[in-house]
Design a protein around this motif. Structure first.
Motif, PDB file in Angstrom:
ATOM      1  N   HIS A   1       0.806  -1.221   0.000  1.00  0.00           N
ATOM      2  CA  HIS A   1       0.000   0.000   0.000  1.00  0.00           C
ATOM      3  C   HIS A   1       0.839   1.272   0.000  1.00  0.00           C
ATOM      4  CE1 HIS A   1      -3.869  -2.015   1.771  1.00  0.00           C
ATOM      5  NE2 HIS A   1      -3.446  -2.587   0.680  1.00  0.00           N
TER       6      HIS A   1
ATOM      7  N   PRO B   1       0.638   2.119  -5.775  1.00  0.00           N
ATOM      8  CA  PRO B   1       0.249   1.156  -4.746  1.00  0.00           C
ATOM      9  C   PRO B   1      -0.458  -0.065  -5.336  1.00  0.00           C
ATOM     10  CG  PRO B   1      -0.426   3.383  -4.159  1.00  0.00           C
ATOM     11  CD  PRO B   1       0.003   3.437  -5.589  1.00  0.00           C
TER      12      PRO B   1
ATOM     13  N   VAL C   1      -3.325  -3.042  -4.471  1.00  0.00           N
ATOM     14  CA  VAL C   1      -4.402  -3.540  -3.624  1.00  0.00           C
ATOM     15  C   VAL C   1      -4.566  -5.028  -3.910  1.00  0.00           C
ATOM     16  CG1 VAL C   1      -6.831  -3.342  -2.997  1.00  0.00           C
ATOM     17  CG2 VAL C   1      -5.559  -1.315  -3.660  1.00  0.00           C
TER      18      VAL C   1
ATOM     19  N   GLU D   1      -7.200   0.996  -1.092  1.00  0.00           N
ATOM     20  CA  GLU D   1      -6.542   0.168  -0.087  1.00  0.00           C
ATOM     21  C   GLU D   1      -7.444  -0.186   1.083  1.00  0.00           C
ATOM     22  OE1 GLU D   1      -3.335   3.064  -1.684  1.00  0.00           O
ATOM     23  OE2 GLU D   1      -5.490   3.026  -1.337  1.00  0.00           O
TER      24      GLU D   1
ATOM     25  N   ASP E   1      -8.638  -3.792   1.513  1.00  0.00           N
ATOM     26  CA  ASP E   1      -7.678  -4.720   2.109  1.00  0.00           C
ATOM     27  C   ASP E   1      -7.660  -4.580   3.626  1.00  0.00           C
ATOM     28  OD1 ASP E   1      -6.971  -5.753  -0.308  1.00  0.00           O
ATOM     29  OD2 ASP E   1      -5.006  -4.790  -0.430  1.00  0.00           O
TER      30      ASP E   1
ATOM     31  N   SER F   1      -5.062   3.219   8.058  1.00  0.00           N
ATOM     32  CA  SER F   1      -4.223   2.728   6.974  1.00  0.00           C
ATOM     33  C   SER F   1      -3.438   1.518   7.477  1.00  0.00           C
ATOM     34  CB  SER F   1      -3.251   3.820   6.519  1.00  0.00           C
ATOM     35  OG  SER F   1      -2.304   4.088   7.540  1.00  0.00           O
TER      36      SER F   1
END
Length: 1014
Positions: A811, A817, A819, A879, A882, A960
């Motif tokens: 991420h 990034p 995912v 993200e 996830d 995050s």
């Protein structure tokens, strides 16, 4: 004497009394009717079963009255559904309306405009959507407006600045994506402002906020703040809590910003702040300073030492340099001191711990020199000393022998000398002692603390014999003592340690024979006794170590044959090289996978020419004295038999060969890692005997390729079975795994492809997937699952941290990034030491900028029970999905439950939220199979609550993966909030907010240091 009243006046009084009584009765009846209608409109929830037509409304727990009329309606967490009915304002004297934590929907209810006496309105943690109305200032008498944890979008209307009576304003955890109105600065009575966890469009802090002279709490983490902190905030002379964490603030922190007279806490961690800490800090009431996880540089201000009420100082993960000011060590209230992961130099101030009850002392990963402070434990409260990776010298302070509360001492990779003070070995609470990479000397003690589970002393100068009393170290799990000067025999008592899983004694001077009988090494997975002077035969009893995965007995003087019983072991790594072994290699190891395991044993032989060893057949023939004539006859007969077999095969397939043209597939090899094997090693072993799994598109094989890989896992996909989605998945997995490198992401070694099929070659993960270890026994039979083995909590936490590190890399460190989109326990693989690695990237999506119309997915991906709820209404991928799935994995680790094994319609995440929301103890949700749960209760509770936060239905409220990882690494109790936060929760009713969201930052206030470094 009062004259008698005229008769007509008396009659008037009677009439008025009767009339008022009738009106009052009618008024009470009307309010009861309104409340019962509200109950019906909100779905007749069971929680309001006591609302009926017979009892008095003012006796209902949710209702408060004054002069017989309803003034307060508290309907917190009552499972209300639907919208807010327009007749709610028929309660004409309603002042406080609390609808917190329900399932109410619709846009902001304008019906509240008709509640003319409304002072407090709390509709937080519901499902309201849309924009806030521009005419919200109609609610002109409001003193508290709580709109947090909903789905409000767009801008915050500037008209909110006209609510001049407001004392508390909470707009946290919504979907606001506009700007922050500077008009909020007109709210001269405001004491609490909460804007946290929104997706504002890169706003700066309005300078007008400096006019909020009565403000006590400014709570603005994770709202995309940019720019500098405005000078005007220095006007907030009543500020007690400032939280600007999880933003993008930059620039220097100006000295005048800290002139607040009553500031108690500062939270500026996890930003991208740069510049120096101010040289002058005048806020003498500060009790906690946390500016960790930024890019701050320069020296630590000497004026921090003036803060005599300072309890917590967290400056870790920055770029600070220079020395620690002496005056900081003299602060009488200091409990927590964390400056690890900086560029600090010089000696540690010697007065640390002398003037306060120091609890945590973490200075690792700096460039400190000199000695550890002598009085760290003078206050008797120290729970951890973490000072690894510095240049510290001298002996360990003997005062540490009095630290009965200490849990971990981590001082590896320094230059310490001398012997370990005897009392440190037996500290009652110590569980982890990590001393590797120093110059310590002395002998092992005969007794250690009962709680000691991890002892690392490699690369030192310890000497002497291993004491037979080592059998009393009953809870030892990891013992790493490589490269020391231990001598003598390995005592048989050593094998009585039933909890031992990892044992390294390589690089010592041990001698004598190996223990002939194994008492209780039932859990041992790694045994390394290499580079010693051990002699005699390898005992057959070693074959009873059925959990053993890595055995290294190389560079000793061992002789005799390799026990044939070794064929029952499931070793992934074996090294018996450089000994004096004789005889035949056991058949299970006589292959290319172990080609380097037996070198430098001149008297060993092989039937497959492994590592250029003697051929057993030739050697046996000569040793038995066979004559050349007999040998020639054997060769001739063998040749005849072989020719007969070949001719038979040719005849059987003659017609097939004639009628069907031969098709040769040319294999193309694409390598992503350094390899010591070729495609021939792979293709020759693609047999049914090596199949370990079957999927929809093909099979998975376990193939031995020799050292250093040992085994590899090969996923075979037939081209004629691939539809377009599968072809895309294959391309995606190759593209992603071929481009990334991380220790917690499974390695793709190479790809083989031809017109017929595709092969993906991965590193082999001996412990397979996490779901088998958590849920395997529920499914009766699982290949590779050790009977009766249950993952203990330290292993589970280690797995959680490892998987989080892999996802965090994807991420935050990959550009663009990545995912994963299918995070689940079956896609978390475990190596021989239970290190976690993320696997199966067939559904992964790289977040590149798409052309218009290309960014949406045409179908839902992922696995049932791990879906983020926003999949139901959006095709946008980021993200946060996830994070949700990983939250489910955390709940699996803590509860032992499967993602979808609950009764009814609830999946695991929904069940966990329901369990927590009903006020049930977290303890009741934990996996009962975890050993010693009381020892790890705080950590397990923390991870359970972290799993709840990760599975929040509101994407913007999820942390995050970087935050998740930091919380797991610093896994500590949650109840150590700053005092001002506790006061705010009681006085301003922000408990739901802080209880639900403070987990994201709680590790900054935690008191205990726990050894979570696996």
């Amino acid at each position: 004497m009062t004259p008698p009243s005229p008769p007509h006046l008396l009659l008037l009084f009677v009439f008025i009394f009767l009339t008022s009584g009738a009106n009052s009765q009618h008024f009470f009846t009307t309010e009861r009717t309104t409340l019962l209608n509200l109950k019906q409109a909100w779905g007749n929830p069971p929680s309001l079963a006591n609302w009926n037509s017979t009892s008095s409304t003012c006796t209902w727990p949710e209702v408060q009255c004054r002069n017989g009329s309803v003034t307060v309606l508290k309907l917190k967490t009552k499972e209300l559904t639907g919208s807010v009915p327009p007749f709610i304002c028929d309660l004409g004297n309603l002042e406080n309306l609390i609808l917190h934590d329900n399932f109410l929907t619709g846009e902001f209810p304008r019906v509240f405009y008709n509640c003319s006496k409304l002072i407090k309105l709390d509709i937080s943690q519901n499902l309201f959507t849309g924009r806030l109305p521009d005419d919200i200032d109609w609610l002109s008498q409001l003193e508290a407006l709580e709109l947090g944890a909903n789905n409000f979008t767009g801008d915050i209307p500037p008209e909110i600045g006209n609510l001049s009576a407001l004392i508390s304003l909470h707009l946290y955890q919504n979907l606001f994506n506009g700007t922050i109105p500077p008009e909020i600065g007109k709210l001269s009575n405001l004491e609490i402002l909460g804007l946290a966890y929104n997706e504002f469009a890169d706003p700066e802090i309005p300078s007008e906020f400096g006019r909020l002279n009565k403000l006590k709490v400014l709570w603005m983490p994770a709202i995309n703040l940019v720019g500098k902190i405005p000078k005007s905030l220095s006007n907030l002379i009543n500020l007690e809590l400032l939280d600007l964490s999880l933003n993008k603030l930059e620039g220097e922190i100006l000295p005048e910003l800290f002139l607040f007279r009553k500031l108690d806490s500062v939270f500026l961690y996890n930003n991208n702040l740069s510049g120096k800490i101010p040289a002058v800090v005048q806020s003498l009431n500060l009790s906690q300073i946390d500016i960790s996880m930024n890019k701050l540089n320069g020296s630590i201000p000497d004026d921090f030492g003036k803060l005599q009420k300072l309890e917590v100082l967290n400056l870790y993960s920055n770029q600070f340099s220079g020395q620690i000011p002496e005056r900081i060590s003299q602060i009488t209230a200091l409990r927590i001191f964390r400056v690890f992961r900086n560029n600090l130099t010089g000696e540690l101030p010697p007065e640390f711990g002398l003037h306060s009850k120091l609890e945590a002392f973490e200075v690792s990963e700096n460039k400190f020199t000199g000695k550890l402070p002598e009085n760290l434990c003078a206050g008797g409260a120290l729970t951890g000393v973490i000072a690894f990776s510095n240049n510290l010298t001298g002996e360990l302070p003997r005062s540490l022998e009095r630290c009965d509360r200490i849990i971990t001492i981590q001082i590896y990779d320094n230059n310490f000398t001398g012997e370990i003070p005897s009392g440190i070995w037996t500290l009652s609470s110590i569980s982890s002692l990590r001393l590797s990479g120093n110059s310590f000397s002395g002998e092992l003690p005969s007794k250690v603390a009962r709680n000691l589970s991890r002892l690392e002393i490699s690369n030192n100068k310890f000497s002497g014999r291993i004491p037979p009393e080592i059998s009393s170290w009953v809870n030892l799990n990891v013992f790493i003592a490589s490269i020391n000067m231990f001598s003598g025999e390995i005592p048989p008592e050593f094998t009585a340690l039933s909890e031992l899983t990892v044992l390294y004694l390589d690089g010592n001077s041990l001698s004598g024979e190996l223990p002939s009988q194994i008492m209780s090494w039932n859990s041992l997975t790694i045994l390394n006794l290499a580079r010693n002077n051990l002699s005699g035969q390898i005992p057959a009893s070693f074959a009873s170590l059925q959990d053993l995965l890595d055995l290294d007995l190389s560079e000793n003087q061992l002789s005799g044959q390799i026990p044939p019983q070794f064929t029952s072991l499931k070793l992934t790594a074996l090294n018996l090289s450089s000994n004096k072994l004789t005889g035949r290699i056991p058949s299970s190891f006589d292959n290319m996978a172990y080609q380097n395991s037996f070198i430098n044993n001149p008297s060993l032989c092989s039937t497959s020419r492994v590592s250029n060893l003697h051929n057993c057949f030739t050697k046996a023939s000569h040793s038995n004295g066979f004559s050349p004539k007999i040998i020639s006859m054997i060769i001739i007969l063998s040749t005849i038999v072989l020719l007969a077999a070949v001719m038979s095969t040719l005849f059987m397939f003659r017609d097939y060969i004639k009628t069907k043209p031969k098709r040769i597939y040319t294999w193309k090899l694409t390598s992503f890692q350094k390899m010591d094997f070729t495609e021939a090693n792979i293709l020759s072993c693609m047999t049914e005997a090596n199949v370990i799994g079957t999927g929809g598109a093909g099979k998975v094989y376990r193939i031995g390729v020799g050292q250093p890989h040992g085994y590899v896992a090969v996923k075979r996909i037939w081209n004629n079975k691939l539809d377009q989605n599968q072809e895309n998945e294959f391309t995606s997995e190759v593209r992603i795994l071929g481009s990334i490198r991380h220790s917690n992401i499974v390695k793709l070694l190479c790809c083989l492809s031809n017109e017929n099929s595709k092969l993906l070659v991965y590193e082999y993960m001996v412990h397979q997937s996490l779901d088998k270890w958590l849920h395997g026994k529920k499914r009766k039979v699982e290949p590779g699952l050790v009977p009766g083995f249950v993952l203990d909590w330290p292993r589970r936490l280690q797995i959680a941290i490892g998987a989080a590190q892999g996802l965090c890399y994807m991420h935050h460190d990959c550009s663009p990034p990545i995912v994963h989109r299918d995070v689940k326990s079956s896609n978390i693989l475990l190596d021989s030491e239970f290190r976690a690695k993320i696997a199966d990237f067939g559904l992964a999506k790289i977040l590149e900028k798409q052309k218009p119309g290309e960014g949406d997915m045409g179908y839902i991906v992922g696995s049932l029970g791990y879906f983020a709820p926003e999949y139901a209404y959006t095709s946008s991928i980021n993200e946060r999905i996830d994070v949700y799935s990983f939250g489910v994995v955390l709940l699996e680790l803590v509860t032992g439950k499967e993602a979808n094994d609950e009764d009814g319609d609830l999946n695991l995440a929904e069940w966990a939220w329901k369990h927590y929301g009903e006020g049930d103890s977290v303890v009741g949700a934990l996996d009962r199979e975890i050993k010693d749960p009381d020892t790890y209760m705080e950590e397990m509770s923390m991870v359970f609550k972290l799993g709840l936060i990760c599975t929040s239905t509101l994407p913007s409220s999820r942390p995050s993966m970087k935050d998740v990882l930091e919380i797991l690494k610093r896994c500590n109790p949650l109840d150590q909030l700053p005092e001002v936060m506790k006061q705010g929760r009681q006085e301003f009713d922000v408990a739901p907010l802080l209880e639900r969201e403070s987990y994201l930052t709680s590790y900054h206030e935690s008191e205990n240091i726990l050894n979570t470094d696996a």
